[in-house]
Design a protein around this motif. Structure first.
Motif, PDB file in Angstrom:
ATOM      1  N   ASP A 144      -0.815  -6.690  10.831  1.00 55.62           N
ATOM      2  CA  ASP A 144       0.350  -5.847  11.093  1.00 55.62           C
ATOM      3  C   ASP A 144       0.666  -5.048   9.833  1.00 55.62           C
ATOM      4  O   ASP A 144       0.213  -5.379   8.724  1.00 55.62           O
ATOM      5  N   LEU A 145       1.450  -3.980  10.029  1.00 49.71           N
ATOM      6  CA  LEU A 145       1.922  -3.142   8.932  1.00 49.71           C
ATOM      7  C   LEU A 145       3.439  -3.115   8.965  1.00 49.71           C
ATOM      8  O   LEU A 145       4.043  -3.001  10.040  1.00 49.71           O
ATOM      9  N   LEU A 146       4.035  -3.187   7.782  1.00 50.98           N
ATOM     10  CA  LEU A 146       5.490  -3.104   7.651  1.00 50.98           C
ATOM     11  C   LEU A 146       5.853  -1.789   6.989  1.00 50.98           C
ATOM     12  O   LEU A 146       5.099  -1.270   6.150  1.00 50.98           O
ATOM     13  N   ALA A 147       7.002  -1.254   7.347  1.00 50.65           N
ATOM     14  CA  ALA A 147       7.400   0.071   6.880  1.00 50.65           C
ATOM     15  C   ALA A 147       7.814   0.089   5.421  1.00 50.65           C
ATOM     16  O   ALA A 147       7.917   1.163   4.821  1.00 50.65           O
TER      17      ALA A 147
ATOM     18  N   PHE B  66       0.863  -1.176   0.000  1.00 47.84           N
ATOM     19  CA  PHE B  66       0.000   0.000   0.000  1.00 47.84           C
ATOM     20  C   PHE B  66       0.900   1.226   0.000  1.00 47.84           C
ATOM     21  O   PHE B  66       2.099   1.148   0.292  1.00 47.84           O
ATOM     22  N   ALA B  67       0.329   2.366  -0.322  1.00 50.22           N
ATOM     23  CA  ALA B  67       1.120   3.578  -0.499  1.00 50.22           C
ATOM     24  C   ALA B  67       0.963   4.503   0.696  1.00 50.22           C
ATOM     25  O   ALA B  67      -0.150   4.881   1.051  1.00 50.22           O
ATOM     26  N   PHE B  68       2.094   4.839   1.333  1.00 50.71           N
ATOM     27  CA  PHE B  68       2.104   5.959   2.266  1.00 50.71           C
ATOM     28  C   PHE B  68       1.987   7.263   1.486  1.00 50.71           C
ATOM     29  O   PHE B  68       1.254   8.177   1.873  1.00 50.71           O
ATOM     30  N   ARG B  69       2.738   7.328   0.394  1.00 55.64           N
ATOM     31  CA  ARG B  69       2.686   8.452  -0.537  1.00 55.64           C
ATOM     32  C   ARG B  69       2.850   7.878  -1.930  1.00 55.64           C
ATOM     33  O   ARG B  69       3.903   7.357  -2.275  1.00 55.64           O
ATOM     34  N   LYS B  70       1.778   7.953  -2.710  1.00 60.62           N
ATOM     35  CA  LYS B  70       1.736   7.244  -3.979  1.00 60.62           C
ATOM     36  C   LYS B  70       2.880   7.672  -4.889  1.00 60.62           C
ATOM     37  O   LYS B  70       3.146   8.850  -5.081  1.00 60.62           O
ATOM     38  N   GLY B  71       3.548   6.663  -5.428  1.00 59.79           N
ATOM     39  CA  GLY B  71       4.673   6.905  -6.313  1.00 59.79           C
ATOM     40  C   GLY B  71       6.000   7.058  -5.619  1.00 59.79           C
ATOM     41  O   GLY B  71       7.036   7.115  -6.289  1.00 59.79           O
ATOM     42  N   ARG B  72       5.996   7.118  -4.259  1.00 63.95           N
ATOM     43  CA  ARG B  72       7.265   7.344  -3.556  1.00 63.95           C
ATOM     44  C   ARG B  72       7.485   6.331  -2.432  1.00 63.95           C
ATOM     45  O   ARG B  72       8.430   5.558  -2.472  1.00 63.95           O
TER      46      ARG B  72
ATOM     47  N   GLY C 187       4.469   0.642   1.808  1.00 61.82           N
ATOM     48  CA  GLY C 187       4.618  -0.303   2.904  1.00 61.82           C
ATOM     49  C   GLY C 187       3.905  -1.596   2.579  1.00 61.82           C
ATOM     50  O   GLY C 187       3.387  -1.789   1.470  1.00 61.82           O
ATOM     51  N   SER C 188       3.854  -2.501   3.545  1.00 58.21           N
ATOM     52  CA  SER C 188       3.209  -3.805   3.359  1.00 58.21           C
ATOM     53  C   SER C 188       2.171  -3.997   4.451  1.00 58.21           C
ATOM     54  O   SER C 188       2.384  -3.616   5.606  1.00 58.21           O
ATOM     55  N   ILE C 189       1.048  -4.575   4.082  1.00 57.95           N
ATOM     56  CA  ILE C 189      -0.006  -4.906   5.025  1.00 57.95           C
ATOM     57  C   ILE C 189      -0.174  -6.419   5.057  1.00 57.95           C
ATOM     58  O   ILE C 189      -0.176  -7.078   4.012  1.00 57.95           O
ATOM     59  N   ILE C 190      -0.289  -6.945   6.257  1.00 56.76           N
ATOM     60  CA  ILE C 190      -0.439  -8.387   6.465  1.00 56.76           C
ATOM     61  C   ILE C 190      -1.827  -8.622   7.030  1.00 56.76           C
ATOM     62  O   ILE C 190      -2.220  -7.992   8.018  1.00 56.76           O
ATOM     63  N   VAL C 191      -2.573  -9.529   6.416  1.00 55.11           N
ATOM     64  CA  VAL C 191      -3.977  -9.751   6.737  1.00 55.11           C
ATOM     65  C   VAL C 191      -4.189 -11.219   7.071  1.00 55.11           C
ATOM     66  O   VAL C 191      -3.605 -12.105   6.442  1.00 55.11           O
TER      67      VAL C 191
END
Length: 351
Positions: free
Chosen positions: A180-183, A158-164, A167-171
């Motif tokens: 959890d969320l990964l940086a 997923f995007a913290f800031r699109k194009g830049r 991060g990763s989301i675990i479901v």
């Protein structure tokens, strides 16, 4: 009293006063002594008293305020760093809080169910009005639950800031809830998370190589599967690339080989669209007969002015339902050819 206000059973209600849209309850504490929060020593020596105002759930549609008379005690333990302390009423007061635990629980449920702005409007209707920022603080306040072993997990970016920044989301695929969320979305970060949370049996991921490598390193015994969304998405992209690459091979077939399609009939009713067109035609002409102008008709029926004039120009509703047959392309080409031939004619030299 115990059934209506169970959190006030151990207290003494001195007075109930209605002030405008709010109800104020003056309350005294009935317990004889208090416990020091630092050392736990009990003390009955009162240092001073003060009034503390707490918001409580509404009573009778009115905002409820509790004015509790709080005592401050001396701490008799000479080894304790505190000299005095304020008493806390179990189930009613917490340090520095302006609301009772009961009201706080209600606001937390509203914030989690509705969010900030809709939740703030709901609290206004329930006579416990708070701002949207307060609701956001209540949502962020509870500690994150401990991450347990996930047998079947899904991972995506997923995007913290699109194009830049990504991060990763675990479901958890069984419950559908984020775990959890990964940086970042690097393979080593995902592998480290899998090593720290053993017990993963199936990893559902996209077809990117980063998550595949992370799953291979962090959970080598887990089965890797591609989720349905990415399978369909990748299939769509592959078909699109093939069609674009072989676009010249897709030529129009001759008219004799084409499959004949029945032409829709223009007579009679054509479903819901024809019914709406006839009804609108009758309404517009009825208003026009009464002397109402085009602008007023378009405002009344919420239509564009050009649409109203098109309905007024039509003699019957059938004209609006009749298909417009385009002019053959050959005649257009002939006209264009003659124009081009005329424009290429040599100009005559003036005498």
């Amino acid at each position: 009293m115990e059934a209506l206000l169970p959190h006030l059973v151990a207290l003494t209600i001195v007075r109930v006063c209605a002030e405008g849209r709010s109800v104020r309850l003056d309350i005294d504490v009935a317990v004889g002594d208090g416990g020091c929060p630092a050392c736990g020593c009990r003390s009955a020596r009162v240092h001073s008293r003060y009034r503390r105002t707490l918001a409580d759930p509404a009573i009778g549609g009115r905002q409820t305020l509790l004015r509790v008379r709080i005592r401050r005690f001396f701490c008799d333990n000479t080894a304790c760093r505190r000299r005095t302390f304020a008493e806390q009423v179990p189930g009613l007061t917490t340090p520095y809080a302006r609301r009772t635990p009961l009201l706080r629980g209600i606001l937390e449920k509203i914030a989690l169910a509705l969010g900030d702005r809709p939740g703030a409007r709901m609290t206004r209707l329930l006579a416990v009005e708070v701002s949207r920022t307060t609701l956001l603080r209540l949502v962020r306040a509870p500690p994150a639950p401990e991450v347990e072993a996930v047998a079947v997990l899904g991972v995506d970016d997923f995007a913290f800031r699109k194009g830049r920044d990504y991060g990763s989301i675990i479901v958890d695929m069984h419950t559908g809830r984020p775990v959890d969320l990964l940086a970042d979305r690097r393979a080593d970060s995902f592998a480290d998370w899998l090593r720290a949370h053993s017990g993963t049996e199936v990893v559902c991921r996209d077809r990117a190589s980063g998550y595949a490598e992370g799953a291979r390193l962090g959970a080598p015994d887990a089965i890797q599967v591609a989720d349905r969304f990415h399978l369909l998405y990748n299939l769509t992209q592959a078909v699109d690339r093939v069609v674009r690459a072989h676009r010249r091979c897709l030529k129009d077939r001759p008219e004799a080989e084409a499959v004949a399609q029945p032409r829709p009939s223009t007579n009679g009713e054509q479903g819901r669209r024809a019914e709406v067109t006839r009804q609108r035609y009758a309404e517009i002409h009825a208003l026009h007969v009464k002397g109402i102008g085009t602008t007023a008709i378009s405002t009344t029926l919420n239509l564009d002015g050009m649409s109203v004039r098109r309905y007024l120009r039509a003699a019957t509703a059938d004209e609006l339902l009749t298909e417009t047959i385009p002019e053959p392309v050959n005649s257009t080409n002939t006209s264009l050819t003659s124009l081009n031939a005329g424009s290429r004619a040599a100009p005559t030299r003036p005498g």
